[in-house]
Enzyme design. Structure first.
Site, PDB file in Angstrom:
ATOM      1  N   ASP A 162       5.998   4.006   2.883  1.00  0.00           N
ATOM      2  CA  ASP A 162       5.742   2.680   1.957  1.00  0.00           C
ATOM      3  C   ASP A 162       4.514   2.332   2.197  1.00  0.00           C
ATOM      4  OD1 ASP A 162       7.872   1.655   0.301  1.00  0.00           O
ATOM      5  OD2 ASP A 162       6.282   0.215   1.023  1.00  0.00           O
ATOM      6  N   ASP A 189       5.972   4.127  -4.535  1.00  0.00           N
ATOM      7  CA  ASP A 189       4.949   4.191  -3.478  1.00  0.00           C
ATOM      8  C   ASP A 189       6.121   4.259  -2.517  1.00  0.00           C
ATOM      9  OD1 ASP A 189       7.190   1.287  -2.793  1.00  0.00           O
ATOM     10  OD2 ASP A 189       5.194   0.749  -1.547  1.00  0.00           O
ATOM     11  N   GLU A 190       6.791   5.229  -2.305  1.00  0.00           N
ATOM     12  CA  GLU A 190       8.267   5.039  -1.644  1.00  0.00           C
ATOM     13  C   GLU A 190       8.210   6.801  -1.083  1.00  0.00           C
ATOM     14  OE1 GLU A 190      10.931   3.157  -1.467  1.00  0.00           O
ATOM     15  OE2 GLU A 190      12.033   3.812   0.214  1.00  0.00           O
TER      16      GLU A 190
HETATM   17  N1  DCP Z   1       7.688  -3.853  -7.519  1.00  0.00           N
HETATM   18  C1  DCP Z   1       8.296  -4.807  -8.084  1.00  0.00           C
HETATM   19  N2  DCP Z   1       8.744  -5.532  -8.920  1.00  0.00           N
HETATM   20  C2  DCP Z   1       9.969  -5.636  -7.210  1.00  0.00           C
HETATM   21  C3  DCP Z   1       9.395  -5.308  -6.221  1.00  0.00           C
HETATM   22  C4  DCP Z   1       8.473  -4.680  -6.293  1.00  0.00           C
HETATM   23  O1  DCP Z   1       7.527  -4.546  -9.593  1.00  0.00           O
HETATM   24  N3  DCP Z   1      10.990  -7.109  -7.598  1.00  0.00           N
HETATM   25  C5  DCP Z   1       6.850  -3.209  -7.259  1.00  0.00           C
HETATM   26  C6  DCP Z   1       6.189  -3.491  -7.204  1.00  0.00           C
HETATM   27  C7  DCP Z   1       5.125  -3.238  -5.525  1.00  0.00           C
HETATM   28  C8  DCP Z   1       5.912  -1.661  -5.909  1.00  0.00           C
HETATM   29  O2  DCP Z   1       6.845  -1.780  -7.087  1.00  0.00           O
HETATM   30  O3  DCP Z   1       4.168  -3.055  -5.620  1.00  0.00           O
HETATM   31  C9  DCP Z   1       6.615  -1.333  -4.367  1.00  0.00           C
HETATM   32  O4  DCP Z   1       7.417  -2.495  -3.831  1.00  0.00           O
HETATM   33  P1  DCP Z   1       7.849  -2.404  -2.418  1.00  0.00           P
HETATM   34  O5  DCP Z   1       8.751  -3.004  -2.168  1.00  0.00           O
HETATM   35  O6  DCP Z   1       7.129  -1.164  -1.810  1.00  0.00           O
HETATM   36  O7  DCP Z   1       6.911  -3.721  -2.435  1.00  0.00           O
HETATM   37  P2  DCP Z   1       5.265  -3.736  -1.871  1.00  0.00           P
HETATM   38  O8  DCP Z   1       4.568  -2.341  -1.721  1.00  0.00           O
HETATM   39  O9  DCP Z   1       4.181  -4.661  -2.945  1.00  0.00           O
HETATM   40  O10 DCP Z   1       5.021  -3.973  -0.467  1.00  0.00           O
HETATM   41  P3  DCP Z   1       5.389  -3.780   0.437  1.00  0.00           P
HETATM   42  O11 DCP Z   1       4.130  -4.032   1.568  1.00  0.00           O
HETATM   43  O12 DCP Z   1       6.083  -4.898   1.434  1.00  0.00           O
HETATM   44  O13 DCP Z   1       6.176  -2.552   0.940  1.00  0.00           O
HETATM   45 MG    MG Z   2       5.542  -1.142  -0.617  1.00  0.00          MG
END
Ligand code: DCP
Ligand code: MG
Length: 415
Positions: A21, A134-135
């Site tokens: 992730d 991203d996962e």
């Molecule tokens: N995303 C979004 N709205 C949300 C949650 C996530 O648009 N409520 C988008 C933005 C993130 C991407 O999806 O960058 C990936 O989600 P993640 O939950 O993996 O969050 P991040 O990668 O940003 O942070 P982390 O480091 O916690 O994985």
């Molecule tokens: Mg993420």
């Protein structure tokens, strides 16, 4: 040695599932094309436009999270916690050091970065299941065993993504999908958590119930009212009571909290490639042994392609040299073909540059596939496959018939 002997049916404990992730993904992408944003608080807003206050936070960099900014928060709220740099520079009452950069979402760009990461993951795993931008889950079960240095495998994957794409990811590796998912989240950002078979329960026990896959904030609140605070409490709960209160979901999270998860990593959609790989008991530099192995793999892949009515335009090999250096080579064929002799000779030709080096594992892969029969395979079709080859049963006894309608790949095929 038959394939069966080389790659026996696994027990659940021998699965090696890797969950990857990306860290603050959209913000990481913005930093990639705008390096001055590195180490700065960055907020990416959905429905946000430069200089405006509308929209919601899609993600925030970890520096911005330290100010309390989080996903799904209104941009107007985020701006109160963390003003824009540009506004802070103009306002004597604000400090530029306590301000951040705001950027609008640019999905097209993020998807291109995501594709680059997936390209790497594809070369690393037997099976890849992408679950979001991203996962992804990877199945390493046929590539490694738990007696290998699995942490080194994770470290290498992280550093390859960092050096070739330029973003950091967090990785969890465990014998089940749910434990791998929790593990990747356990030490974010830039985390690498390996949960060995036999340690899943003790890894879960002290975690807050909310860490369990499938337990959101609302369920967590309800569980706490029942006195269930940790995954350990949940694991010791009364399954009947949990099922009464939460239905199927209750049973599922109870099992997850106990480390029980029978799911296997399965890819989505049609196969993009067919492949077969096999490890030597010990790395070997014996040319004859290497070439014989490669021939057997090429014939196996060609047979499977023929049985499935698949033509191929690219042939490739994968060579794993000690400790875990994975190298692939591929070659275009004169057109979509179904020709085992050609596949064998191309594979041997591609291998020439490696001949005589110690090799841990070899693989043959065909890609750029064309399907002569576009209809979904029938059950009989799969039965034919499993009976004649046996290789389809590698995925812990599950045959691909279980998957009919969703995909065609076996555990030994990667996208
Ligand atoms: N995303 C979004 N709205 C949300 C949650 C996530 O648009 N409520 C988008 C933005 C993130 C991407 O999806 O960058 C990936 O989600 P993640 O939950 O993996 O969050 P991040 O990668 O940003 O942070 P982390 O480091 O916690 O994985
Ligand atoms: Mg993420």
């Amino acid at each position: 040695m038959s394939d069966r002997e080389q790659l026996p049916v696994r027990s659940a404990d021998e699965q090696i599932v890797c969950h990857v992730d990306a860290d603050c993904f959209y913000a990481a992408c913005e930093r990639l094309r705008e390096p001055p944003l590195r180490n700065e608080p960055v907020v990416v807003g959905m429905g946000y436009e430069a200089g405006e206050t509308g929209g919601a936070v899609a993600t925030a960099s970890y520096e911005a999270r330290a100010f309390g900014v989080e996903s799904a928060m209104a941009i107007s709220t985020a701006l109160e916690l963390l003003p824009r740099k540009i506004d802070a520079a103009r306002d004597p009452e604000l400090s530029v050091d306590e301000a951040g950069f705001y950027r609008p979402v640019d999905m097209e760009y993020y998807e291109s970065v995501s594709d680059a990461v997936q390209e790497i993951l594809r070369t690393r795993a037997d099976v890849l299941r992408v679950v979001s931008i991203d996962e992804a889950y990877l199945d390493f079960s046929d590539s490694y065993s738990w007696t290998d240095d699995i942490r080194a495998v994770g470290r290498q994957l992280k550093s390859q993504i960092e050096s070739e794409v330029g973003i950091t990811v967090s990785i969890g590796i465990a014998p089940t999908m749910s434990a791998a998912k929790v593990a990747s989240d356990h030490d974010k950002p830039d985390g690498l958590v390996v949960v060995e078979p036999g340690s899943v329960q003790s890894f879960f026990d002290p975690l807050d119930v909310e860490a369990i896959h499938g337990v959101g904030p609302v369920t967590a609140g309800e569980l706490r009212e029942l006195g269930i605070e940790t995954a350990g409490d949940l694991a010791e709960g009364d399954p009947g009571e949990l099922a009464d209160q939460f239905g199927e979901r209750g049973k599922r999270v109870y099992r997850f909290a106990r480390g029980e998860d029978q799911r296997e990593v399965t890819p989505r959609g049609k196969p993009k490639s067919l492949s077969r790989e096999s490890a030597f008991g010990e790395p070997t530099a014996d040319r004859d042994q290497q070439r014989e192995q490669l021939r057997a793999l090429a014939r196996d892949v060609a047979n499977r392609a023929r049985r499935r009515g698949v033509l191929y335009r690219t042939a490739g090999i994968k060579v794993v040299t000690p400790p875990f250096d994975v190298q692939s080579r591929a070659k275009s064929l004169p057109g979509p073909v179904e020709d085992w002799e050609l596949l064998e000779s191309v594979a041997l030709g591609l291998f020439e540059e490696f001949e005589g080096q110690p090799v841990r594992k070899l693989g043959v892969k065909i890609s750029k596939l064309a399907f002569t029969d576009e209809t979904q395979p029938t059950l009989a079709h799969w039965r034919d496959d499993t009976e004649s080859g046996g290789s389809e049963e590698l995925s812990g006894g599950r045959t691909e018939a279980d998957d009919s309608g969703t995909g065609q790949r076996s555990i030994t095929e990667f996208e």
